[in-house]
Enzyme design. Structure first.
Site, PDB file in Angstrom:
ATOM      1  N   ASN A 208       0.861  -1.198   0.000  1.00 57.71           N
ATOM      2  CA  ASN A 208       0.000   0.000   0.000  1.00 57.71           C
ATOM      3  C   ASN A 208       0.893   1.243   0.000  1.00 57.71           C
ATOM      4  OD1 ASN A 208       0.580   0.800   2.829  1.00 57.71           O
ATOM      5  ND2 ASN A 208      -0.371  -1.180   3.249  1.00 57.71           N
ATOM      6  N   LYS A 337     -13.185   0.062  15.392  1.00 58.51           N
ATOM      7  CA  LYS A 337     -11.831  -0.507  15.532  1.00 58.51           C
ATOM      8  C   LYS A 337     -11.310  -0.327  16.955  1.00 58.51           C
ATOM      9  CE  LYS A 337     -10.717  -0.105  10.656  1.00 58.51           C
ATOM     10  NZ  LYS A 337     -10.093   0.613   9.559  1.00 58.51           N
ATOM     11  N   LYS A 341     -10.441  -3.762  18.798  1.00 54.23           N
ATOM     12  CA  LYS A 341      -9.012  -4.011  19.037  1.00 54.23           C
ATOM     13  C   LYS A 341      -8.629  -3.700  20.480  1.00 54.23           C
ATOM     14  CE  LYS A 341      -8.316  -2.890  14.175  1.00 54.23           C
ATOM     15  NZ  LYS A 341      -7.419  -3.460  13.204  1.00 54.23           N
TER      16      LYS A 341
HETATM   17  O1  PMT Z   1       3.078   6.027   6.605  1.00 47.74           O
HETATM   18  P1  PMT Z   1       2.504   7.361   6.165  1.00 47.74           P
HETATM   19  O2  PMT Z   1       2.685   7.607   4.680  1.00 47.74           O
HETATM   20  O3  PMT Z   1       3.016   8.495   6.998  1.00 47.74           O
HETATM   21  O4  PMT Z   1       0.916   7.310   6.361  1.00 47.74           O
HETATM   22  C1  PMT Z   1       0.378   7.281   7.651  1.00 47.74           C
HETATM   23  C2  PMT Z   1      -0.760   6.245   7.769  1.00 47.74           C
HETATM   24  C3  PMT Z   1      -1.937   6.683   6.904  1.00 47.74           C
HETATM   25  C4  PMT Z   1      -0.291   4.853   7.322  1.00 47.74           C
HETATM   26  C5  PMT Z   1      -1.161   6.196   9.297  1.00 47.74           C
HETATM   27  O5  PMT Z   1      -1.551   7.483   9.688  1.00 47.74           O
HETATM   28  C6  PMT Z   1      -2.285   5.217   9.516  1.00 47.74           C
HETATM   29  O6  PMT Z   1      -3.463   5.527   9.424  1.00 47.74           O
HETATM   30  N1  PMT Z   1      -1.940   3.934   9.842  1.00 47.74           N
HETATM   31  C7  PMT Z   1      -2.899   2.838   9.975  1.00 47.74           C
HETATM   32  C8  PMT Z   1      -3.195   2.295   8.603  1.00 47.74           C
HETATM   33  C9  PMT Z   1      -4.128   1.109   8.669  1.00 47.74           C
HETATM   34  O7  PMT Z   1      -3.705   0.004   8.412  1.00 47.74           O
HETATM   35  O8  PMT Z   1      -5.298   1.404   9.125  1.00 47.74           O
HETATM   36  P2  PMT Z   1      -6.490   0.311   9.338  1.00 47.74           P
HETATM   37  O9  PMT Z   1      -7.663   1.154   9.592  1.00 47.74           O
HETATM   38  O10 PMT Z   1      -6.512  -0.655   8.214  1.00 47.74           O
HETATM   39  O11 PMT Z   1      -6.041  -0.474  10.630  1.00 47.74           O
HETATM   40  C10 PMT Z   1      -6.449  -0.105  11.944  1.00 47.74           C
HETATM   41  C11 PMT Z   1      -5.341  -0.377  12.950  1.00 47.74           C
HETATM   42  O12 PMT Z   1      -5.048  -1.780  12.972  1.00 47.74           O
HETATM   43  C12 PMT Z   1      -4.043   0.319  12.632  1.00 47.74           C
HETATM   44  O13 PMT Z   1      -3.456   0.725  13.842  1.00 47.74           O
HETATM   45  C13 PMT Z   1      -3.199  -0.776  11.967  1.00 47.74           C
HETATM   46  O14 PMT Z   1      -1.807  -0.578  12.215  1.00 47.74           O
HETATM   47  C14 PMT Z   1      -3.701  -2.017  12.669  1.00 47.74           C
HETATM   48  N2  PMT Z   1      -3.642  -3.249  11.859  1.00 47.74           N
HETATM   49  C15 PMT Z   1      -4.267  -3.341  10.674  1.00 47.74           C
HETATM   50  C16 PMT Z   1      -4.211  -4.535   9.964  1.00 47.74           C
HETATM   51  C17 PMT Z   1      -3.514  -5.624  10.517  1.00 47.74           C
HETATM   52  N3  PMT Z   1      -3.453  -6.784   9.865  1.00 47.74           N
HETATM   53  N4  PMT Z   1      -2.906  -5.499  11.689  1.00 47.74           N
HETATM   54  C18 PMT Z   1      -2.957  -4.342  12.381  1.00 47.74           C
HETATM   55  O15 PMT Z   1      -2.391  -4.223  13.456  1.00 47.74           O
END
Ligand code: PMT
Length: 401
Positions: A208, A337, A341
């Site tokens: 991504n 979330k 989580k």
């Molecule tokens: O890296 P940059 O370019 O600076 O961009 C920043 C960012 C957009 C990546 C950051 O601000 C951000 O939002 N990170 C979380 C991205 C994400 O995976 O979001 P999500 O809504 O899909 O996941 C929710 C949470 O679960 C997040 O804390 C993620 O790290 C975590 N997760 C998700 C999937 C997974 N398999 N395991 C996880 O732990």
């Protein structure tokens, strides 16, 4: 952080004195007041006029020069210093300070100061590795003096090795960091950052747009504030932050395993990474060839573990913070979330907005706590958002103690 700070800069007789011109220029650009003390030998390498012009202050060299004011010069300089930097620091100045010698303006001022004293050593490799120099540095370190490690490379004496003075930008960053309140000292913080990559075959993978900037900013800020910081990062093009243990991983499973190794001993886990939710069920050992069919191959995806959910649900008294990257219904999805989580709070970013989310140096976030209160922030630098997240963690720690 350096604005209006008084930096007393001791320059000793080494060729790296020319690099200190850049240090002074950078300090001035950040708003610091720089008082320069040069040893007689330093003036052989760079003219005092150069430093006078850049620092916009007169340069102090001679202990017995006509006084410019009624203050006793070395005492006034020593007491006025917020931080005392010695760059370049020769084996000679390190040896003198370690042995309590005060025989010129610089050494007497160092002896009289109560400010933090930071040396940026620069010398030939053999001198630097000499047990006497090493022992002097170890002794001074025990007494609370600080050293900015020299780099390795080609030295002025045309040898290769360790002893090259740290780069001006690293010296200035070190000084800047030294003014942060170390309110997270004693805490171990694990930060995840960047994307993960999930291979399909030896040349293709799923990933991504995460650049790692958000997570790296948090790690750098946590380190400045005194936390033992571990950064677990997917592939990024960012420079590794100094002073932080960096663990590089590729896939979500790798990230899960890396977090697992650190989790028991950590106090805080911040999940700023964007791990891939899915991976290919099979990974071909050969490059997948075009098979001639009009539709092409089908890739079957399977779910990756949710790292935040797994560790959030076994966190006990640790703090676990997550992010939510959304393109719509930001608050609704983020709250879901937060609960699923079992996070202490979630940082929600609407990645469809300009200046928010992936790649940019800024972000626009709303932070939602367990109590459901939503705090919206305007567009801010990711480093500022990192500070806000860590302030919030500090508050949580305070309310628990
Ligand atoms: O890296 P940059 O370019 O600076 O961009 C920043 C960012 C957009 C990546 C950051 O601000 C951000 O939002 N990170 C979380 C991205 C994400 O995976 O979001 P999500 O809504 O899909 O996941 C929710 C949470 O679960 C997040 O804390 C993620 O790290 C975590 N997760 C998700 C999937 C997974 N398999 N395991 C996880 O732990």
């Amino acid at each position: 952080m350096l604005k209006d700070k008084n930096i007393v800069l001791g320059i000793t007789g080494g060729i790296a004195a020319y690099k200190v011109v850049d240090v002074v220029s950078r300090l001035k650009k950040q708003g610091a007041n720089v008082e320069v003390i040069m040893t007689e030998h330093a003036t052989e390498f760079v003219s005092p006029l150069t430093f006078q012009t850049l620092s916009i202050n007169s340069i102090h060299v001679n202990m017995f020069a006509e006084p410019k004011s009624y203050d006793v010069e070395h005492i006034a300089l020593a007491e006025g210093a917020d931080t005392f930097l010695i760059a370049p620091a020769t084996a000679n100045i390190i040896g003198k300070v370690a042995n309590g010698i005060a025989d010129d303006l610089l050494t007497t001022t160092i002896m009289a100061t109560k400010a933090r004293v930071i040396f940026a050593p620069a010398m030939n490799t053999n001198m630097y590795s000499n047990p006497i120099v090493q022992q002097n540095m170890a002794y001074l370190t025990d007494l609370g003096y600080e050293f900015i490690d020299p780099g390795t490379g080609i030295l002025a004496c045309q040898t290769y090795g360790t002893g090259r003075m740290a780069e001006p930008i690293d010296i200035v960053n070190y000084l800047n960091d030294s003014f942060y309140e170390r309110d997270l000292e004693g805490k171990k913080i694990v930060v995840t950052a960047g994307p993960t990559i999930e291979p399909i075959d030896p040349v293709r993978y799923i990933t991504n747009h995460s650049s790692g900037k958000m997570g790296y900013s948090i790690a750098a800020e946590a380190h400045r504030r005194g936390a033992e910081t571990i950064l677990i990062t997917g592939p990024t093009h960012l420079e590794e932050p100094k002073g932080i243990r960096v663990i590089r991983i590729n896939s979500t499973l790798d990230m899960f395993n890396a977090v697992q190794k650190e989790f028991d001993s950590c106090d805080i886990l911040i999940k700023a990474a964007a791990p891939s939710d899915y991976r290919s069920k099979t990974v071909d050992s050969q490059k997948i060839k075009k098979d001639g069919s009009p539709d092409g191959p089908t890739i079957e995806l399977i779910k990756n573990p949710d790292i935040a959910a797994h560790f959030g649900n076994i966190k006990e008294d640790r703090i676990v913070v997550g992010f939510a990257a959304e393109t719509d219904n930001l608050v609704e999805y983020a709250k879901k979330k937060l609960n699923e989580k079992n996070l202490d709070f979630i940082v929600a970013n609407d990645i469809s907005k300009d200046g928010a989310g992936f790649k940019s140096d800024t972000n626009i976030v709303a932070i939602i706590g367990q109590e459901g209160v939503i705090t919206d922030y305007p567009i801010l630098k990711k480093s500022q958002i990192a500070g806000i997240i860590l302030d919030r963690i500090r508050n949580l720690l305070d309310t628990r103690s």
